[in-house]
Scaffold this motif. Structure first.
Motif, PDB file in Angstrom:
ATOM      1  N   CYS A  50       0.865  -1.197   0.000  1.00  0.00           N
ATOM      2  CA  CYS A  50       0.000   0.000   0.000  1.00  0.00           C
ATOM      3  C   CYS A  50       0.893   1.235   0.000  1.00  0.00           C
ATOM      4  O   CYS A  50       1.119   1.845   1.050  1.00  0.00           O
ATOM      5  CB  CYS A  50      -0.926   0.008   1.214  1.00  0.00           C
ATOM      6  SG  CYS A  50      -2.073  -1.371   1.294  1.00  0.00           S
ATOM      7  N   CYS A 442     -11.156  -1.203   2.087  1.00  0.00           N
ATOM      8  CA  CYS A 442     -10.762  -0.504   3.301  1.00  0.00           C
ATOM      9  C   CYS A 442     -10.013  -1.491   4.192  1.00  0.00           C
ATOM     10  O   CYS A 442     -10.040  -2.703   3.941  1.00  0.00           O
ATOM     11  CB  CYS A 442     -11.983   0.047   4.052  1.00  0.00           C
ATOM     12  SG  CYS A 442     -12.691   1.546   3.322  1.00  0.00           S
ATOM     13  N   LEU A 443      -9.369  -0.950   5.208  1.00  0.00           N
ATOM     14  CA  LEU A 443      -8.712  -1.780   6.206  1.00  0.00           C
ATOM     15  C   LEU A 443      -9.621  -1.912   7.415  1.00  0.00           C
ATOM     16  O   LEU A 443     -10.489  -1.069   7.641  1.00  0.00           O
ATOM     17  CB  LEU A 443      -7.374  -1.162   6.631  1.00  0.00           C
ATOM     18  CG  LEU A 443      -6.363  -0.871   5.519  1.00  0.00           C
ATOM     19  CD1 LEU A 443      -5.130  -0.188   6.108  1.00  0.00           C
ATOM     20  CD2 LEU A 443      -5.972  -2.132   4.791  1.00  0.00           C
ATOM     21  N   ARG A 444      -9.415  -2.959   8.205  1.00  0.00           N
ATOM     22  CA  ARG A 444     -10.250  -3.152   9.391  1.00  0.00           C
ATOM     23  C   ARG A 444     -10.071  -2.021  10.391  1.00  0.00           C
ATOM     24  O   ARG A 444     -10.948  -1.781  11.231  1.00  0.00           O
ATOM     25  CB  ARG A 444      -9.947  -4.496  10.051  1.00  0.00           C
ATOM     26  CG  ARG A 444      -8.526  -4.638  10.569  1.00  0.00           C
ATOM     27  CD  ARG A 444      -8.340  -5.856  11.483  1.00  0.00           C
ATOM     28  NE  ARG A 444      -8.852  -7.087  10.913  1.00  0.00           N
ATOM     29  CZ  ARG A 444      -9.737  -7.862  11.525  1.00  0.00           C
ATOM     30  NH1 ARG A 444     -10.211  -7.508  12.713  1.00  0.00           N
ATOM     31  NH2 ARG A 444     -10.143  -8.968  10.972  1.00  0.00           N
ATOM     32  N   ASP A 446      -9.859   1.144   9.489  1.00  0.00           N
ATOM     33  CA  ASP A 446     -10.469   2.358   8.950  1.00  0.00           C
ATOM     34  C   ASP A 446     -11.777   2.670   9.676  1.00  0.00           C
ATOM     35  O   ASP A 446     -12.451   1.780  10.192  1.00  0.00           O
ATOM     36  CB  ASP A 446     -10.741   2.201   7.451  1.00  0.00           C
ATOM     37  CG  ASP A 446      -9.470   2.318   6.624  1.00  0.00           C
ATOM     38  OD1 ASP A 446      -8.544   2.995   7.080  1.00  0.00           O
ATOM     39  OD2 ASP A 446      -9.412   1.725   5.535  1.00  0.00           O
ATOM     40  N   GLU A 467      -6.640  -7.060   4.274  1.00  0.00           N
ATOM     41  CA  GLU A 467      -5.482  -7.006   5.160  1.00  0.00           C
ATOM     42  C   GLU A 467      -4.437  -6.083   4.552  1.00  0.00           C
ATOM     43  O   GLU A 467      -4.154  -6.164   3.347  1.00  0.00           O
ATOM     44  CB  GLU A 467      -4.913  -8.413   5.332  1.00  0.00           C
ATOM     45  CG  GLU A 467      -3.735  -8.509   6.264  1.00  0.00           C
ATOM     46  CD  GLU A 467      -3.203  -9.925   6.348  1.00  0.00           C
ATOM     47  OE1 GLU A 467      -3.209 -10.504   7.444  1.00  0.00           O
ATOM     48  OE2 GLU A 467      -2.788 -10.467   5.305  1.00  0.00           O
ATOM     49  N   ALA A 468      -3.859  -5.202   5.354  1.00  0.00           N
ATOM     50  CA  ALA A 468      -2.838  -4.276   4.861  1.00  0.00           C
ATOM     51  C   ALA A 468      -1.660  -5.064   4.305  1.00  0.00           C
ATOM     52  O   ALA A 468      -1.180  -6.012   4.910  1.00  0.00           O
ATOM     53  CB  ALA A 468      -2.366  -3.358   5.982  1.00  0.00           C
ATOM     54  N   LYS A 471      -3.562  -7.511   0.948  1.00  0.00           N
ATOM     55  CA  LYS A 471      -4.886  -7.287   0.372  1.00  0.00           C
ATOM     56  C   LYS A 471      -5.749  -8.543   0.418  1.00  0.00           C
ATOM     57  O   LYS A 471      -6.671  -8.706  -0.388  1.00  0.00           O
ATOM     58  CB  LYS A 471      -4.779  -6.757  -1.058  1.00  0.00           C
ATOM     59  CG  LYS A 471      -4.190  -5.358  -1.153  1.00  0.00           C
ATOM     60  CD  LYS A 471      -4.273  -4.808  -2.557  1.00  0.00           C
ATOM     61  CE  LYS A 471      -3.841  -3.355  -2.600  1.00  0.00           C
ATOM     62  NZ  LYS A 471      -2.414  -3.182  -2.311  1.00  0.00           N
TER      63      LYS A 471
END
Length: 488
Positions: A50, A442-444, A446, A467-468, A471
């Motif tokens: 990312c 989105c990420l968890r 966010d 997952e950052a 993905k």
């Protein structure tokens, strides 16, 4: 695993490991704050996979800390995080470390020289804390209190009750309707050429709108064309009318289509109805849109079609109203992993967990369409062998088969999802992430506000939680999930 390269801060000897994130891109991003005495700028590292997301982890002593980002030489603060404004108008982000049961006595809106832009609570700040376990950093997962949820629900409902269908009407634009006597084939091409997935159906004989033509209709039609012994051939699409198809669909699939061609009327809304009533109509009837109709006649004949109301349009109104006053809605700044919302990949060993529906790029279009219908969802993520997000296939993508009459010379079981998506793209565009506005992630960690803003984009029905770095798909939040949560 996150980097530990920022633990050289003056207060890093001991304390609470806290993760700082700048998710808005840049070439060089630095972090500074009260915990560095504003004298040291700590470099932030891009998250693997990312490149627009930068992070740093610092050990902070218990208390309230102010901080700011320096992005390519410009001082910035994250508008989606809690902030504090000084006497001279300088805005800094703030975070809380440690346990404070009476935060209001430590820093309140009346404290001289400080004005907070939101109601601060302990739950809201704990999302920034991380814990170290066996060298792996895991984000805190403390859930928001039920009281905060109920307060937010009440305020959203009060707002929606005070707004009407008129608030959804754009300043300008067009709404396309189809006559029920149009051939199915012609209507298919019209929707593709106009770039719209759904159209109201007009019965000129009755002087009423009587239904909607949706992507599901075309999915069922094309599936039927390929079914052995089908009584609907491609040639018949030239003369087979929408009205005839709807009646055949009702008989074949047992779908009443809102009591198609009976004395009951199409599910619709008037411009005078509240947004809360319109949202509930959409949810209770399991539809994506409802027409907003106005008629000056007492019997409702020959109504005017003003707009197609959708959950995304109503959600946009909510975001616009509460975005600059998030203190009135405690849940907006909560990370989505702390809110009972959406569908998540089941934990290992969970006997009640059900796997998420996913597709591979080489999955046949026929299998994908069947899965969309069986699962009753608007879109399904496309992932690689590691379940990392590549793209998404939506019901509305079916209209791409009308391009150059592709549906007349392909077989659904021989075309892959990869090939089907390329039909709607430029010939030189690669298969990959985020085709237009359709595929949102989105990420968890966010915030709920971020997810809501993405779902408010036209054409977006679901946001994929990944997952950052890898993905890997971890969960899905849909428009209906948001409204069922807010209006329950």
């Amino acid at each position: 695993m996150f980097s530990h390269g920022t633990d050289s801060a003056p207060e890093a000897a001991s304390g609470f490991p806290t993760r700082f994130v700048w998710p808005y891109g840049g070439k060089r991003v630095y972090l500074t704050g009260s915990f560095t005495r504003w004298t040291e700028h700590l470099p932030m590292s891009p998250v693997e996979g990312c490149p627009t997301v930068f992070q740093a982890i610092c050990n902070l002593s218990p208390g309230i800390h102010q901080y700011k980002f320096c992005v390519d030489g410009e001082w910035r603060h994250d508008e989606r995080q809690p902030t504090i404004t000084g006497d001279y108008g300088v805005v800094n982000s703030i975070c809380l470390t440690g346990n404070f049961d009476q935060l209001s006595t430590i820093l309140s809106p009346s404290t001289p020289g400080n004005r907070m832009n939101m109601d601060v609570d302990n739950d809201n700040f704990q999302r920034n804390q991380v814990s170290l376990s066996d060298g792996i950093i895991q984000e805190g997962s403390q859930r928001i209190s039920e009281a905060a949820i109920q307060i937010s629900r009440s305020r959203v409902l009060d707002y929606l009750k005070g707004q009407t269908g008129y608030d959804l009407l754009p300043d300008s634009g067009k709404v396309i309707a189809l006559d029920v006597n149009l051939p199915v084939k012609q209507s298919f091409h019209i929707l593709h050429e106009q770039g719209i997935p759904v159209a109201p159906l007009w019965d000129s004989f009755r002087g009423q709108f009587v239904g909607l033509l949706s992507p599901l209709d075309f999915i069922l039609i094309l599936t039927e064309l390929e079914t052995h012994g089908s009584n609907l051939t491609e040639e018949q699409l030239e003369t087979h009318t929408i009205s005839a198809w709807k009646e055949a669909k009702r008989q074949t699939y047992g779908r009443n289509e809102g009591h198609w061609r009976t004395n009951h009327h199409l599910v619709h809304a008037t411009p005078y109805e509240s947004l809360s009533d319109i949202a509930m109509k959409i949810l209770q009837n399991g539809v994506s849109t409802v027409p907003i109709l106005f008629s000056s006649s007492s019997d409702g004949s020959y109504p005017q079609l003003l707009h197609l109301a959708s959950l995304s349009g109503i959600l946009k109104c909510i975001c616009r109203y509460f975005k600059n006053s998030t203190g009135n809605l405690p849940i907006l700044n909560q990370p989505i992993c702390t809110i009972p919302l959406g569908t998540w990949v089941p934990k290992i060993g969970d006997p009640n967990g059900r796997p998420l529906a996913m597709l591979r790029p080489n999955t046949s279009l026929s299998s994908a369409l069947n899965l969309l219908v069986q699962a009753g969802v608007s879109s399904i993520p496309i992932v690689d062998d590691n379940d990392s997000l590549l793209d998404t296939y939506s019901r509305s993508d079916i209209t791409a088969l009308a391009k150059d009459k592709v549906y007349t010379h392909i077989r659904l079981d021989e075309m892959t999802i990869h090939q089907a998506l390329q039909l709607g793209q430029d010939a030189n565009s690669p298969f990959g992430f985020f085709n237009g506005q359709r595929c949102q992630m989105c990420l968890r960690s966010d915030t709920l506000l971020k997810v809501m803003e993405r779902l408010a984009n036209p054409g977006v029905r679901r946001v994929f939680i990944v997952e950052a770095g890898s993905k890997r798909v971890e969960g899905i939040i849909s428009l209906s999930d948001i409204f069922k949560f807010l209006l329950s």
